[in-house]
Design a protein around this motif. Structure first.
Motif, PDB file in Angstrom:
ATOM      1  N   ASN A 164      34.102   6.939   5.536  1.00 38.32           N
ATOM      2  CA  ASN A 164      33.647   6.526   6.812  1.00 38.32           C
ATOM      3  C   ASN A 164      34.597   6.626   7.826  1.00 38.32           C
ATOM      4  O   ASN A 164      35.562   6.757   7.739  1.00 38.32           O
ATOM      5  N   ASN A 165      34.063   7.119   9.081  1.00 40.87           N
ATOM      6  CA  ASN A 165      35.050   7.172  10.088  1.00 40.87           C
ATOM      7  C   ASN A 165      35.386   5.908  10.857  1.00 40.87           C
ATOM      8  O   ASN A 165      34.478   5.163  11.473  1.00 40.87           O
ATOM      9  N   GLN A 179      37.148   3.320  13.166  1.00 42.04           N
ATOM     10  CA  GLN A 179      38.050   2.882  14.277  1.00 42.04           C
ATOM     11  C   GLN A 179      38.395   1.513  14.446  1.00 42.04           C
ATOM     12  O   GLN A 179      37.302   0.575  13.912  1.00 42.04           O
ATOM     13  N   TYR A 182      36.786  14.526   4.443  1.00 43.16           N
ATOM     14  CA  TYR A 182      35.557  14.433   5.605  1.00 43.16           C
ATOM     15  C   TYR A 182      35.339  13.194   5.954  1.00 43.16           C
ATOM     16  O   TYR A 182      35.142  12.029   5.054  1.00 43.16           O
ATOM     17  N   TYR A 183      34.778  12.985   7.067  1.00 48.47           N
ATOM     18  CA  TYR A 183      34.020  11.837   7.531  1.00 48.47           C
ATOM     19  C   TYR A 183      32.461  11.925   7.350  1.00 48.47           C
ATOM     20  O   TYR A 183      31.890  13.258   7.464  1.00 48.47           O
ATOM     21  N   GLU A 237      30.188  14.884   8.893  1.00 47.78           N
ATOM     22  CA  GLU A 237      30.939  16.050   9.276  1.00 47.78           C
ATOM     23  C   GLU A 237      30.471  17.290   8.565  1.00 47.78           C
ATOM     24  O   GLU A 237      30.004  17.347   7.417  1.00 47.78           O
TER      25      GLU A 237
END
Length: 265
Positions: free
Chosen positions: A250-251, A253, A190-191, A194
């Motif tokens: 962590n999500n 990007q 999971y992030y 979430e």
């Protein structure tokens, strides 16, 4: 020789020696006779076999039968005879044993039987294994009762047994013994922040009677996606637990920097 004499003293109403007097023209002579009982024999038969020694009986007297024999596990039919007084001949008297029927009673304590147990038996009955009852929400712990010191799952009334029997069913609550995860969730990574996704998660409860069933009304604890790292998720159902692990990340990007339309760094 004279034939018109008179006799006196002749008496056969009682036994013993008797004096008979012959009288003729005031003259007498005597002789003795013996009176005996007319004895015939009574032979006793039990189950078509001679029982003991034949007994003497006086002709014309009331027949007094010998005491009835006994036999463990059997009932005597009584002596069967066509006479109440002794005839002037030997006779046979017959008697028979029949197996005694004993009652069997049960206390199922709310249980039911898919196949009934016998309610009576005799010493000649074949070995009988009692059928065990069932009761919703409970497990059968065994029978107690006649000749049983503790609950017994398999009770046999053996051929040759005697006496009335009484049995009571004993029960224990059919409770969840443990739970098991048969299929883990499809999503285990999971992030941060979430929500939990239970797709693919399958839980079964195993009971003390050996049965099992899938459950869906379990509770989850330990799910936390506020921070990263490996987390232990606990599944709870009726005070039993199982667990599995998830990972929170962590999500991330990417940020690309361009200077004068060219990637910088």
């Amino acid at each position: 020789e004279v034939t018109d004499y008179e006799l006196s003293g002749f008496d056969t109403e009682t036994t013993g020696e008797k004096t008979i007097t012959v009288s003729y023209k005031d003259k007498t002579a005597s002789f003795k006779i013996t009176v005996e009982n007319n004895i015939q024999l009574i032979a006793y038969y039990v189950d078509n076999k001679l029982f003991g020694e034949p007994q003497n009986a006086i002709v014309g007297s009331k027949i007094n039968f010998i005491d009835a024999p006994t036999k463990t596990g059997y009932t005597f039919s009584g002596w069967q005879c066509d006479y109440t007084t002794m005839p002037d001949e030997d006779i046979d008297v017959e008697g028979f044993f029949t197996p005694t029927e004993y009652a069997i009673t049960y206390n199922l304590d709310g249980g039911t039987l898919s196949k009934n147990n016998p309610t009576k038996y005799t010493i000649e009955s074949n070995n009988t294994v009692l059928n065990n009852p069932t009761k919703d929400g409970y497990i059968f712990l065994g029978w107690t009762g006649s000749e049983l010191t503790e609950p017994t799952m398999q009770v046999v009334i053996s051929k040759g047994s005697i006496g009335t029997k009484s049995f009571t069913a004993n029960w224990g609550e059919n409770v969840v013994e443990r739970i098991a995860i048969t299929s883990f969730p499809s999503k285990t990574t999971y992030y941060v922040d979430e929500a939990f996704d239970d797709d693919g998660l399958s839980i079964i409860a195993k009971y003390t009677d050996g049965s099992s069933e899938e459950v869906t009304d379990y509770e989850l604890s330990g799910f936390d996606t506020e921070t990263t790292g490996e987390k232990a998720i606990t599944v709870s159902y009726k005070d039993k637990t199982a667990s599995f692990k998830i990972t929170v990340e962590n999500n991330i990007q990417l940020i690309a920097y361009y200077v004068d339309n060219k990637l910088f760094g």
